[in-house]
Scaffold this motif. Sequence first.
Motif, PDB file in Angstrom:
ATOM      1  N   ASP A 147       0.803  -1.225   0.000  1.00  0.00           N
ATOM      2  CA  ASP A 147       0.000   0.000   0.000  1.00  0.00           C
ATOM      3  C   ASP A 147       0.836   1.275   0.000  1.00  0.00           C
ATOM      4  O   ASP A 147       0.287   2.374   0.084  1.00  0.00           O
ATOM      5  N   LYS A 189       1.024   8.746  -2.752  1.00  0.00           N
ATOM      6  CA  LYS A 189       0.153   9.599  -3.575  1.00  0.00           C
ATOM      7  C   LYS A 189      -0.764  10.419  -2.668  1.00  0.00           C
ATOM      8  O   LYS A 189      -1.014  11.603  -2.912  1.00  0.00           O
ATOM      9  N   ALA A 240       0.172   3.964  -2.864  1.00  0.00           N
ATOM     10  CA  ALA A 240      -1.070   4.707  -2.629  1.00  0.00           C
ATOM     11  C   ALA A 240      -0.895   5.713  -1.500  1.00  0.00           C
ATOM     12  O   ALA A 240      -1.394   6.844  -1.567  1.00  0.00           O
TER      13      ALA A 240
END
Length: 283
Positions: free
Chosen positions: A48, A54, A51
């Motif tokens: 993860d 981001k 993500a």
Amino acid sequence: MRGKYQRQLVGVLGDPVDDNPTVVMEQAAFDSEQIPMDYLTIQVKCGDLEAAMKGLRAMNFTGINITMPHKGEVLQYLDEISESAQIMGAVNTIYWKDGKLVGENTDGKGFLKSLKDGNVVMEGKNVVILGAGGAARAIAVELAGAGIRNIMVINKNSDHAQLLVDIINKKTPAAGSFMPWEGCVRIPKDTDILVNATPIGFLDDEKPDIQYKELPKNLVVCDVIPNKLKTSFLQEAEKYKLKTFNGMEMLINQGALAYELWTGRKAPVEVMKQAMRKEYRES
């Protein structure tokens, strides 16, 4: 320009992370200096991280700490990486500089300051590091730059260990070597400094499987585990009258450097120390 209700966000990403005490000292530092900044402790599982990075950009975080197991993987999501962090292949602190997300590693620098504050002589000495992850890399590179002569890496994964040994031999003035971690390990008799740079002891009372009775008499023993004043590893070393350094001092020192990167101000180190002592009820 931030309005009076907007808070700046920083924090730590990792897994496990719920026992990471960094928030205690960083929040105390921000509050003491009246900086509108909140430190968040965020679990990010393997797979993860992209993500999460981001999200970091999208939510305009001021910066972030990176801990296990993401210190190596995070490099690919940054705009710029400091020279020392590139050598280590590991980042633990991220901040903005001229519109770019920059990775730095303050782990080894914090560890080195702990030893210097404790008057540990490093020039020409021999070090054994248990583990070969991000913390081990950071510590090895900084120790090599401080005059350590030989660094032996003891690790169960030989490929990871060889990567670290190659970094030491090719990119630092020290000599690196590897010993497999098989069963109960005997630490070489000429070792001056022993460092536990594994997660062993972070969530429980486990300690590295080594021959404690055979440790050299003048050995300096260090643990990077940040959430305990005395890990089982250090308690065992103290039974044999060995000098020890805990991971909390390293945590405070590296946290002060992160604070300065995020705020542009000198860190209130004494405030950070007092907050940690209160948290762990140290007299």
